[in-house]
Design an enzyme around this catalytic site. Structure first.
Site, PDB file in Angstrom:
ATOM      1  N   GLN A  25      21.971 -34.329   3.419  1.00  0.00           N
ATOM      2  CA  GLN A  25      23.295 -34.644   3.982  1.00  0.00           C
ATOM      3  C   GLN A  25      23.361 -34.375   5.490  1.00  0.00           C
ATOM      4  O   GLN A  25      24.345 -34.734   6.129  1.00  0.00           O
ATOM      5  CB  GLN A  25      24.386 -33.832   3.274  1.00  0.00           C
ATOM      6  CG  GLN A  25      24.609 -34.206   1.816  1.00  0.00           C
ATOM      7  CD  GLN A  25      25.303 -35.546   1.638  1.00  0.00           C
ATOM      8  OE1 GLN A  25      25.983 -36.055   2.544  1.00  0.00           O
ATOM      9  NE2 GLN A  25      25.143 -36.139   0.466  1.00  0.00           N
ATOM     10  N   ASN A  48      26.775 -31.439  -0.152  1.00  0.00           N
ATOM     11  CA  ASN A  48      27.226 -32.799  -0.436  1.00  0.00           C
ATOM     12  C   ASN A  48      28.638 -32.870  -0.989  1.00  0.00           C
ATOM     13  O   ASN A  48      29.266 -33.913  -0.939  1.00  0.00           O
ATOM     14  CB  ASN A  48      26.253 -33.482  -1.405  1.00  0.00           C
ATOM     15  CG  ASN A  48      25.855 -32.590  -2.562  1.00  0.00           C
ATOM     16  OD1 ASN A  48      25.425 -31.449  -2.359  1.00  0.00           O
ATOM     17  ND2 ASN A  48      25.997 -33.080  -3.773  1.00  0.00           N
ATOM     18  N   HIS A  96      18.831 -43.414   1.597  1.00  0.00           N
ATOM     19  CA  HIS A  96      20.081 -44.085   1.208  1.00  0.00           C
ATOM     20  C   HIS A  96      21.329 -43.284   1.559  1.00  0.00           C
ATOM     21  O   HIS A  96      22.448 -43.734   1.342  1.00  0.00           O
ATOM     22  CB  HIS A  96      20.083 -44.480  -0.272  1.00  0.00           C
ATOM     23  CG  HIS A  96      20.321 -43.365  -1.238  1.00  0.00           C
ATOM     24  ND1 HIS A  96      21.557 -43.163  -1.827  1.00  0.00           N
ATOM     25  CD2 HIS A  96      19.513 -42.415  -1.729  1.00  0.00           C
ATOM     26  CE1 HIS A  96      21.467 -42.132  -2.656  1.00  0.00           C
ATOM     27  NE2 HIS A  96      20.241 -41.657  -2.619  1.00  0.00           N
ATOM     28  N   CYS A 104      26.759 -36.774  -9.457  1.00  0.00           N
ATOM     29  CA  CYS A 104      25.839 -36.405 -10.526  1.00  0.00           C
ATOM     30  C   CYS A 104      26.561 -35.700 -11.654  1.00  0.00           C
ATOM     31  O   CYS A 104      26.127 -35.733 -12.793  1.00  0.00           O
ATOM     32  CB  CYS A 104      24.754 -35.488  -9.991  1.00  0.00           C
ATOM     33  SG  CYS A 104      24.183 -35.973  -8.380  1.00  0.00           S
TER      34      CYS A 104
END
Ligand SMILES: *Cc1c(COP(=O)(O)O)cnc(C)c1O
Length: 394
Positions: free
Chosen positions: A180, A152, A202, A326
């Site tokens: 991903q 990611n 999402h 994150c």
């Protein structure tokens, strides 16, 4: 003249209108509980079946090998902990990599407190694991391998089929975090010898809070949530019907015309990277070739901090990320950038721009135009830059 340029598709995407319109009736008139016995509930049960079939088509697996979850992190946690505890008698060794998403890394760290041994494989400067090192890490105690399909942060795609073959030859289970990869790479879980795969809606224009775990038939895994019989009693709880419907529609759209979409995206991405590398003391992180996700650009700018670049970009209407979403908010540099060998101070100055289906050439040109003065201004305020210039003059 306020415009928004969204370049953070790896963090999340909007929900496509076609996806939303399929979801809508399941909030209002089609509200039956699929476990009940009347036609209102048969409607929602049917909707779940349709969605499960769409996911199975996208992954090329069987319909009853698809289990819906509350997102990617949940699917990852289920795979890691569910396999570890269910196969404990066979062994206690797990192999993963240093560049996984925290949903994998932190689940593995938790297992280390529960008597499991975890090997965190190194990656090369582009973020790819070494297959020989991987083979050598497998022992007779190894029960599970978890290696992400695509990263990611820096977009690196792993040699998943080769990894799957090695796992299958050594009779160890293979999980991959495919969050991903969906919509960017053609996936065939059977041909690739994948036993478990996580995905999250999402990240491919579906709603948040819904995902799925593919579990190959016959794989021994602990149930995730104990309760009713939903998801064949493996993940109890009344289903998130609108979410499941949205995921099904979104994955169907995501896996169509992958090649065409990739061509467009990678050409925009290459323009962006080319434009930004004109900035002095900048460098592309991650692979340059087809080993990279088409929409991913990750660039470091020496002598400044990623966080301050983000603030300035936000002021210009550009949504981007430094490291992964994150980790931003904490001052630790990205574990992925450290794993590919970047020193701390350079990892701090990295910027991730991820492109998606609504990204235009104008967006790319806009970023190429607004970023250089931002970098210059931040460097003018940076003591590191000042020190560097002094060193140059000597
Ligand atoms: C976003 C992401 C996740 C987490 O998915 P959520 O649905 O947000 O929990 C896991 N792995 C990767 C690679 C991701 O990009």
């Amino acid at each position: 003249m306020s415009r928004t340029v969204y370049m953070d598709y790896a963090a999340t995407t909007y929900v496509k209108p076609e996806v939303l319109s399929e979801m809508m009736p399941y909030f209002t008139e089609k509200y039956g509980n699929p476990s009940s016995f009347y036609s209102l509930s048969r409607e929602t049960k049917k909707a779940i079946d349709v969605s499960r079939e769409r996911v199975s088509k996208a992954l090329k697996c069987e319909i009853n090998e698809v289990f819906f979850t509350g997102g990617g992190s949940e699917a990852d946690n289920w795979a890691i902990k569910g396999i570890a505890f269910a196969n404990r008698k066979k062994g206690n060794h797990i192999i993963t990599t240093k560049i996984e998403h925290h949903a994998i890394l932190h689940a593995c760290e938790y297992l280390e407190t529960q008597g499991f041994d975890v090997t965190y494989l190194e990656v090369d400067s582009e973020g790819v694991i070494n297959l020989e090192d991987f083979k050598n890490a497998i022992t007779d105690k190894t029960i599970l391998v978890s290696i992400m399909f695509a990263n990611n942060e820096i977009g690196t795609i792993q040699p998943i089929k080769e990894i799957g073959e090695i796992c299958s030859q050594n009779k160890v289970l293979f999980h991959t975090d495919g969050v991903q990869a969906i919509g960017n790479i053609e996936i065939d879980v059977k041909a690739m010898h994948i036993d478990l795969l996580s995905l999250s809606a999402h990240k491919f224009y579906g709603p948040k809070g819904i995902g799925a775990l593919y579990i190959k038939r016959g794989v021994k895994i602990d149930n995730l949530i104990h309760g009713g019989g939903q998801e064949r009693a493996r993940r109890a709880g009344t289903e998130n019907i609108p979410g499941i419907v949205g995921l099904g529609k979104a994955i169907e759209l995501a896996v169509s015309d992958i090649e065409e979409k990739n061509k467009r995206l990678s050409s925009l991405r290459d323009k962006l990277v080319e434009g930004l590398l004109n900035i002095p003391y900048s460098k592309l992180n991650g692979p340059k070739d087809s080993k990279r996700l088409p929409g991913n650009a990750n660039i470091c700018f020496k002598f400044i901090e990623g966080e301050s670049i983000l603030l300035s970009l936000d002021f210009e209407g550009v949504c981007a990320s430094s490291g992964s979403a994150c980790t931003s908010g904490s001052l630790d540099p990205s574990h992925v950038l450290l794993a590919i060998g970047l020193p701390h101070e350079i990892a701090h100055g990295s910027l991730r721009l991820t492109l998606g289906e609504s990204t235009t050439l104008e967006d790319v040109e806009y970023v190429i135009q607004v970023l250089p003065p931002i970098i210059k201004r931040l460097r003018d305020m940076s003591p590191l830059w000042e020190d560097f210039l002094k060193g140059e003059k000597k």
